[in-house]
Design a protein around this motif. Structure first.
Motif, short mmCIF file in Angstrom:
data_model
loop_
_atom_site.label_atom_id
_atom_site.label_comp_id
_atom_site.label_asym_id
_atom_site.label_seq_id
_atom_site.Cartn_x
_atom_site.Cartn_y
_atom_site.Cartn_z
N MET A 1 0.84 -1.20 0.00
CA MET A 1 0.00 0.00 0.00
C MET A 1 0.88 1.25 0.00
N VAL A 2 0.57 2.19 -0.88
CA VAL A 2 1.34 3.43 -0.97
C VAL A 2 1.15 4.24 0.31
N THR A 3 2.26 4.71 0.89
CA THR A 3 2.21 5.46 2.14
C THR A 3 2.35 6.95 1.86
N ALA A 4 2.09 7.73 2.91
CA ALA A 4 2.24 9.19 2.79
C ALA A 4 3.69 9.57 2.54
N THR A 5 4.63 8.85 3.17
CA THR A 5 6.04 9.17 2.94
C THR A 5 6.46 8.82 1.53
N TYR A 6 5.92 7.73 0.98
CA TYR A 6 6.23 7.38 -0.41
C TYR A 6 5.79 8.51 -1.34
N LYS A 7 4.59 9.02 -1.14
CA LYS A 7 4.09 10.11 -1.97
C LYS A 7 4.95 11.35 -1.82
N HIS A 8 5.40 11.61 -0.59
CA HIS A 8 6.23 12.79 -0.32
C HIS A 8 7.55 12.71 -1.08
N TYR A 9 8.25 11.58 -0.96
CA TYR A 9 9.54 11.44 -1.63
C TYR A 9 9.37 11.38 -3.15
N SER A 10 8.31 10.75 -3.62
CA SER A 10 8.05 10.71 -5.05
C SER A 10 7.85 12.11 -5.60
N GLY A 11 7.14 12.95 -4.86
CA GLY A 11 6.94 14.33 -5.28
C GLY A 11 8.24 15.10 -5.33
N GLN A 12 9.14 14.85 -4.37
CA GLN A 12 10.44 15.51 -4.37
C GLN A 12 11.24 15.11 -5.61
N LEU A 13 11.19 13.84 -5.98
CA LEU A 13 11.93 13.37 -7.15
C LEU A 13 11.41 14.03 -8.42
N GLU A 14 10.10 14.11 -8.53
CA GLU A 14 9.51 14.73 -9.72
C GLU A 14 9.98 16.18 -9.85
N THR A 15 9.93 16.92 -8.75
CA THR A 15 10.35 18.32 -8.77
C THR A 15 11.83 18.46 -9.12
N TYR A 16 12.66 17.61 -8.51
CA TYR A 16 14.10 17.67 -8.73
C TYR A 16 14.45 17.44 -10.20
N PHE A 17 13.94 16.36 -10.77
CA PHE A 17 14.32 16.02 -12.13
C PHE A 17 13.69 16.94 -13.18
N ASP A 18 12.51 17.43 -12.94
CA ASP A 18 11.85 18.28 -13.92
C ASP A 18 12.28 19.74 -13.85
N SER B 1 15.61 3.25 -8.34
CA SER B 1 14.39 4.06 -8.21
C SER B 1 13.77 3.95 -6.83
N LEU B 2 14.34 3.09 -5.97
CA LEU B 2 13.84 2.96 -4.60
C LEU B 2 14.87 3.45 -3.58
N ILE B 3 15.98 3.98 -4.04
CA ILE B 3 17.06 4.34 -3.13
C ILE B 3 16.77 5.59 -2.31
N HIS B 4 15.69 6.30 -2.63
CA HIS B 4 15.33 7.52 -1.89
C HIS B 4 14.29 7.26 -0.80
N TYR B 5 13.93 5.97 -0.61
CA TYR B 5 12.84 5.63 0.31
C TYR B 5 13.35 4.84 1.50
N PRO B 6 12.73 4.99 2.68
CA PRO B 6 13.09 4.18 3.84
C PRO B 6 12.64 2.74 3.66
N THR B 7 13.14 1.87 4.53
CA THR B 7 12.92 0.43 4.38
C THR B 7 11.44 0.06 4.29
N ASP B 8 10.61 0.62 5.16
CA ASP B 8 9.19 0.27 5.15
C ASP B 8 8.55 0.56 3.81
N ASP B 9 8.89 1.71 3.22
CA ASP B 9 8.32 2.07 1.93
C ASP B 9 8.85 1.18 0.81
N ILE B 10 10.11 0.78 0.91
CA ILE B 10 10.66 -0.13 -0.10
C ILE B 10 9.91 -1.45 -0.09
N VAL B 11 9.71 -2.01 1.11
CA VAL B 11 9.00 -3.29 1.21
C VAL B 11 7.57 -3.15 0.71
N ALA B 12 6.90 -2.06 1.06
CA ALA B 12 5.53 -1.84 0.60
C ALA B 12 5.48 -1.71 -0.92
#
Length: 230
Positions: free
Chosen positions: A1-18, A132-143
């Protein structure tokens, strides 16, 4: 299940690369001259990509493969050359644009800007998620791996940033830079703890650990894991 922290870090990546790093990644992922530091990152990424591709069949004809977090598309292009039907997805529209520009004439790849965990992408024989998962904590990686595992039938290959003294030091030093100058932080994770959480995850029942390998050199360190369905 996608977590709030996953969404947060994903948003940071989008902003950084774009907004910040497009030109740097055009350079890094090409044959253009780069600094000695970036040269070690380029070499490490090339070694890691070769490692993951070696874990997949040479002939992928008729198989569906997801390149989850495809970046500028180097792995997806190689997979398509092996005959795979490739869907390549990344949160960054800029990186997808570069990948499309680099696609050889006549090679068919379904490039998509979006979330690699989107169930609308469909099901796959193999899923590859390099760095593509190196920016996430362990719990988010497993999820995330559990979500991907619901759509894979043969194998999943992914990488994490292993917690080592050197990588932890670089992670902490990076926090000293102004926020506007930072790339999204890499999250070093303890590999043994990751193994345990994967083994204990009910959502990953039926998936078993396969090969593992660490690629390390200069300013690049990444640990590859293979999960296979049995």
């Amino acid at each position: 299940m996608v977590t709030a922290t996953y969404k947060h870090y994903s948003g940071q990546l989008e902003t950084y690369f774009d907004r910040t790093a497009r030109d740097a990644w055009v350079q890094l992922t090409s044959e253009a001259p780069v600094s000695k530091i970036r040269a070690t990152v380029r070499a490490g990424r090339e070694r890691m990509r070769s490692t993951l591709l070696d874990w997949l069949p040479v002939d992928l004809s008729g198989r569906r493969v997801l390149d989850a977090g495809c970046g500028t598309g180097a792995a997806a292009i190689e997979l398509a050359k092996r005959g795979a039907k490739v869907i390549a997805v990344d949160v960054s529209a800029s990186l997808i644009e570069i990948a499309r520009e680099r696609t050889p004439v006549g090679l068919q790849i379904d490039w998509r800007r979006g979330d690699m965990l989107d169930f609308a992408l469909g099901s796959f024989d193999h899923i590859l998620a390099m760095d593509s998962l190196i920016h996430y904590p362990t719990d988010d990686i497993v999820a995330a791996i559990a979500d991907l595992g619901e759509r894979a039938t043969r194998s999943m290959l992914f990488t994490v940033a292993p917690r080592t003294p050197a990588l932890t030091l670089m992670h902490n030093v990076g926090k000293l830079f102004p926020r506007s100058d930072r790339a999204p932080a890499i999250q070093p994770v303890p590999v043994k703890s990751l193994h345990r959480q994967i083994a204990e995850s009910r959502a990953l029942n039926g998936w078993h650990r396969g090969r593992e390998e660490t690629v390390s050199g200069g300013f690049y360190t990444s640990h590859a894991l293979e999960l296979v369905w049995q």
